[in-house]
Scaffold this active site. Sequence first.
Site, PDB file in Angstrom:
ATOM      1  N   LEU A   1     -61.659 -27.047   5.925  1.00  0.00           N
ATOM      2  CA  LEU A   1     -60.580 -28.032   5.906  1.00  0.00           C
ATOM      3  C   LEU A   1     -61.014 -29.437   5.493  1.00  0.00           C
ATOM      4  O   LEU A   1     -60.200 -30.355   5.478  1.00  0.00           O
ATOM      5  CB  LEU A   1     -59.886 -28.080   7.276  1.00  0.00           C
ATOM      6  CG  LEU A   1     -59.159 -26.769   7.623  1.00  0.00           C
ATOM      7  CD1 LEU A   1     -58.471 -26.879   8.968  1.00  0.00           C
ATOM      8  CD2 LEU A   1     -58.166 -26.373   6.531  1.00  0.00           C
TER       9      LEU A   1
ATOM     10  N   ASN B   1     -62.152 -21.339  -3.869  1.00  0.00           N
ATOM     11  CA  ASN B   1     -61.361 -21.592  -2.664  1.00  0.00           C
ATOM     12  C   ASN B   1     -60.237 -20.576  -2.590  1.00  0.00           C
ATOM     13  O   ASN B   1     -59.732 -20.143  -3.619  1.00  0.00           O
ATOM     14  CB  ASN B   1     -60.748 -22.998  -2.730  1.00  0.00           C
ATOM     15  CG  ASN B   1     -59.901 -23.324  -1.504  1.00  0.00           C
ATOM     16  OD1 ASN B   1     -60.287 -23.020  -0.370  1.00  0.00           O
ATOM     17  ND2 ASN B   1     -58.733 -23.928  -1.718  1.00  0.00           N
TER      18      ASN B   1
ATOM     19  N   HIS C   1     -56.387 -20.077  -1.106  1.00  0.00           N
ATOM     20  CA  HIS C   1     -55.258 -20.876  -0.631  1.00  0.00           C
ATOM     21  C   HIS C   1     -54.093 -19.927  -0.324  1.00  0.00           C
ATOM     22  O   HIS C   1     -53.811 -19.037  -1.119  1.00  0.00           O
ATOM     23  CB  HIS C   1     -54.859 -21.895  -1.711  1.00  0.00           C
ATOM     24  CG  HIS C   1     -53.791 -22.820  -1.245  1.00  0.00           C
ATOM     25  ND1 HIS C   1     -54.041 -23.875  -0.399  1.00  0.00           N
ATOM     26  CD2 HIS C   1     -52.449 -22.837  -1.476  1.00  0.00           C
ATOM     27  CE1 HIS C   1     -52.902 -24.506  -0.137  1.00  0.00           C
ATOM     28  NE2 HIS C   1     -51.931 -23.892  -0.776  1.00  0.00           N
TER      29      HIS C   1
ATOM     30  N   SER D   1     -53.869 -17.394  -3.499  1.00  0.00           N
ATOM     31  CA  SER D   1     -54.542 -17.683  -4.761  1.00  0.00           C
ATOM     32  C   SER D   1     -56.013 -17.955  -4.501  1.00  0.00           C
ATOM     33  O   SER D   1     -56.356 -18.627  -3.525  1.00  0.00           O
ATOM     34  CB  SER D   1     -53.956 -18.965  -5.401  1.00  0.00           C
ATOM     35  OG  SER D   1     -52.548 -18.920  -5.462  1.00  0.00           O
TER      36      SER D   1
ATOM     37  N   ASP E   1     -56.738 -28.185  -4.217  1.00  0.00           N
ATOM     38  CA  ASP E   1     -55.992 -26.980  -4.642  1.00  0.00           C
ATOM     39  C   ASP E   1     -55.615 -27.024  -6.117  1.00  0.00           C
ATOM     40  O   ASP E   1     -54.518 -26.601  -6.490  1.00  0.00           O
ATOM     41  CB  ASP E   1     -54.713 -26.811  -3.794  1.00  0.00           C
ATOM     42  CG  ASP E   1     -55.013 -26.738  -2.304  1.00  0.00           C
ATOM     43  OD1 ASP E   1     -56.055 -26.163  -1.938  1.00  0.00           O
ATOM     44  OD2 ASP E   1     -54.207 -27.257  -1.519  1.00  0.00           O
TER      45      ASP E   1
HETATM   46  C1  GAR Z   1     -56.454 -18.918   5.312  1.00  0.00           C
HETATM   47  O1  GAR Z   1     -55.103 -18.551   5.326  1.00  0.00           O
HETATM   48  C2  GAR Z   1     -56.762 -19.751   4.079  1.00  0.00           C
HETATM   49  O2  GAR Z   1     -56.063 -19.331   2.946  1.00  0.00           O
HETATM   50  C3  GAR Z   1     -56.288 -21.109   4.527  1.00  0.00           C
HETATM   51  O3  GAR Z   1     -56.739 -21.222   5.852  1.00  0.00           O
HETATM   52  C4  GAR Z   1     -56.764 -19.903   6.441  1.00  0.00           C
HETATM   53  C5  GAR Z   1     -58.125 -19.679   7.023  1.00  0.00           C
HETATM   54  O4  GAR Z   1     -58.163 -18.487   7.740  1.00  0.00           O
HETATM   55  N1  GAR Z   1     -56.801 -22.155   3.679  1.00  0.00           N
HETATM   56  C6  GAR Z   1     -56.108 -23.238   3.357  1.00  0.00           C
HETATM   57  O5  GAR Z   1     -54.983 -23.470   3.785  1.00  0.00           O
HETATM   58  C7  GAR Z   1     -56.812 -24.181   2.380  1.00  0.00           C
HETATM   59  N2  GAR Z   1     -55.910 -25.110   1.812  1.00  0.00           N
HETATM   60  P1  GAR Z   1     -59.544 -17.825   8.146  1.00  0.00           P
HETATM   61  O6  GAR Z   1     -60.397 -18.923   8.803  1.00  0.00           O
HETATM   62  O7  GAR Z   1     -59.146 -16.757   9.141  1.00  0.00           O
HETATM   63  O8  GAR Z   1     -60.179 -17.264   6.919  1.00  0.00           O
END
Ligand code: GAR
Length: 194
Positions: free
Chosen positions: A90, A107, A109, A141, A150
Amino acid sequence: MRVAVLVSGGGSNLEAILQAKEAGELPGIDVVLVISSRLDAFALQRAERHQVPTAVIERRAYESEETYQKALLDALMQAHVDIVCLAGYLRKLGPDVIAKYRGRILNIHPALLPKFGGPGMYGQHVHTAVLAAGEKESGCSVHVVDEEFDHGPILAQRRVPVRPGDTPETLAERVLVEEHKLYPKTLREFCEKL
Ligand code: GAR
């Protein structure tokens, strides 16, 4: 290919990558380091269970953004990392990290970029925005990271329907199932082309 996965939270995408590796689906790819921006990220426990070295590099431990970014870059370079995968990470990567690994940072998203990306668009915020916009479908994506949130070239996407009565939580769950298929597969294809 030596891969570092950068995390901040639950780490289910990290888990999907590590499981794909253990199932023999990522030949020539090794996850050599997991870096978390938070000490309390559950992703760290997942990494340890898979015996992957971890590092916690928290912004608050550094005097400035520059020293924080330098610590990140030093950790990546010391581990001789070739590819960086952001998986629910993050924080924004600084210009030096992006320059050093240009074209080699991926990354994931949880939306169909270029829609629903950019600053503040992470986790549940994304799904809330998708529902508020009345979208009929969403998805995930994987893209190459550049200096803008992003923004870099999109490598692959998977789609899911938005269902009547969906909440951000139910939509997130449906998208996450697809993320876990998309990220390992895209990483593999990306490395094969390098
Ligand atoms: C996932 O859904 C990922 O796509 C998102 O955070 C989550 C992490 O889950 N990422 C974003 O929103 C980036 N902009 P995880 O820690 O269980 O993999």
